[in-house]
Design an enzyme around this catalytic site. Structure first.
Site, PDB file in Angstrom:
ATOM      1  N   LYS A  11       0.858  -1.200   0.000  1.00 11.73           N
ATOM      2  CA  LYS A  11       0.000   0.000   0.000  1.00 11.73           C
ATOM      3  C   LYS A  11       0.896   1.254   0.000  1.00 11.73           C
ATOM      4  O   LYS A  11       1.898   1.239  -0.698  1.00 11.73           O
ATOM      5  CB  LYS A  11      -0.969  -0.063   1.174  1.00 11.73           C
ATOM      6  CG  LYS A  11      -1.766  -1.374   1.181  1.00 11.73           C
ATOM      7  CD  LYS A  11      -2.901  -1.401   2.145  1.00 11.73           C
ATOM      8  CE  LYS A  11      -3.656  -2.730   2.024  1.00 11.73           C
ATOM      9  NZ  LYS A  11      -4.794  -2.833   2.912  1.00 11.73           N
ATOM     10  N   HIS A  95      -8.553  -2.892  -6.261  1.00  8.43           N
ATOM     11  CA  HIS A  95      -8.478  -3.047  -4.798  1.00  8.43           C
ATOM     12  C   HIS A  95      -9.592  -2.227  -4.143  1.00  8.43           C
ATOM     13  O   HIS A  95      -9.938  -1.153  -4.633  1.00  8.43           O
ATOM     14  CB  HIS A  95      -7.101  -2.587  -4.294  1.00  8.43           C
ATOM     15  CG  HIS A  95      -6.887  -2.958  -2.864  1.00  8.43           C
ATOM     16  ND1 HIS A  95      -7.410  -2.226  -1.829  1.00  8.43           N
ATOM     17  CD2 HIS A  95      -6.253  -4.017  -2.294  1.00  8.43           C
ATOM     18  CE1 HIS A  95      -7.092  -2.813  -0.688  1.00  8.43           C
ATOM     19  NE2 HIS A  95      -6.385  -3.903  -0.941  1.00  8.43           N
ATOM     20  N   GLU A 165     -11.254 -10.643  -1.604  1.00  8.92           N
ATOM     21  CA  GLU A 165     -10.937  -9.816  -0.439  1.00  8.92           C
ATOM     22  C   GLU A 165     -12.217  -9.215   0.129  1.00  8.92           C
ATOM     23  O   GLU A 165     -12.623  -8.115  -0.290  1.00  8.92           O
ATOM     24  CB  GLU A 165      -9.993  -8.676  -0.839  1.00  8.92           C
ATOM     25  CG  GLU A 165      -8.612  -9.119  -1.213  1.00  8.92           C
ATOM     26  CD  GLU A 165      -7.551  -8.094  -0.809  1.00  8.92           C
ATOM     27  OE1 GLU A 165      -6.554  -8.487  -0.231  1.00  8.92           O
ATOM     28  OE2 GLU A 165      -7.745  -6.892  -1.078  1.00  8.92           O
TER      29      GLU A 165
END
Ligand code: PGA
Length: 255
Positions: A11, A95, A165
């Site tokens: 990240k 993401h 996720e």
């Protein structure tokens, strides 16, 4: 059979390139004997060029996003060709932290197409924000898959890595909860069913689906074995080379 894959998503960390170098070198040293597991680090864009000079056959590089255009008037963007030409081979797309900033399935679809054309392996993140009692989260996951894969051939789908996720299990989510390996197993089966309808049973069977959401050395084995995933996408625990390596070793021993 493709190898299992452990991907570290740094990240927006660390704050200096020097520190990033040190982490990367430590991991590179730790993975020299790893044979059965593919290991990928996704650092911030700015560090990629430098890290690509010290990447090894055991430690590959990925980006955390890429843009769909090749070249041209796209201020602030980075294309998948640029990434490929800098030694990057993987790219995380869609993401949840980017979706929270406004990224849509349509945009992710364009980015997947462009990354595939450039020769990158897209790591496409799929996952619901919450688990409602009516089980609408299955529909959400289905429409993310269907919309993100529109117009993409079977052959190309087989090159993608899908990362399940669930946003509610990511370490930085407020009031997060632990996902269990059975939550994951059930969703991975569902995703393979959807992928089979979109592509073919064979593609759906062989494509790599990995799990991400607060994975640590404590639960990595459970997710890999009982969650029936082909690898893990690791955020927080990838920021400490030793903790990250624990997960890699678990994967290597379980394959
Ligand atoms: P986490 O992050 O392991 O810190 O939950 C995973 C991710 O967001 O990719």
């Amino acid at each position: 059979m493709s190898k299992k894959v452990i991907i570290g998503n740094w990240k927006m960390n660390p704050s200096t390139s020097k520190e990033g170098d040190a982490w990367f070198k430590k991991i590179a040293k730790l993975v020299v004997k790893i044979k059965k597991t593919e290991v990928v680090i996704c650092p911030p864009f700015l560090y990629l060029e430098k890290l690509s000079k010290i990447r090894t056959s055991k430690l590959k590089l990925g980006a955390q996003d890429s843009f769909w255009g090749d070249v041209g008037p796209f201020t602030g963007e980075i294309s998948s060709d640029m990434l490929y030409n800098s030694g990057v081979r993987f790219v995380i797309l869609g993401h949840s932290e980017r979706r929270a900033l406004g990224e849509t399935n349509e945009l992710i679809n364009k980015k997947i197409k462009s990354s595939l054309t450039s020769g990158l392996v897209p790591v496409v993140c799929i996952g619901e924000k919450e688990r409602d009692v009516e089980h609408n989260y299955f529909d959400i996951v289905k429409s993310q898959l269907v919309d993100c894969l529109k117009g993409i051939s079977r052959d190309s789908i087989s090159r993608i890595i899908f990362a399940y996720e669930p946003v509610w299990s990511i370490s930085t989510t407020e009031n997060r909860r632990d996902a269990t390996s059975s939550d994951t197993r059930e969703m991975v089966m569902f995703m393979r069913k959807v992928l089979s309808d979109i592509s073919s049973p064979q593609v759906a069977h062989n494509v790599r689906i990995i799990y991400g959401g607060s994975v640590s050395g404590r639960d990595a084995e459970d997710f890999l074995k009982n969650g029936q995933v082909d690898g893990l996408l690791v955020g927080k625990a990838s920021l400490e080379p030793k903790r990250f390596f624990e997960i890699i070793e678990i994967c290597e021993a379980k394959v």
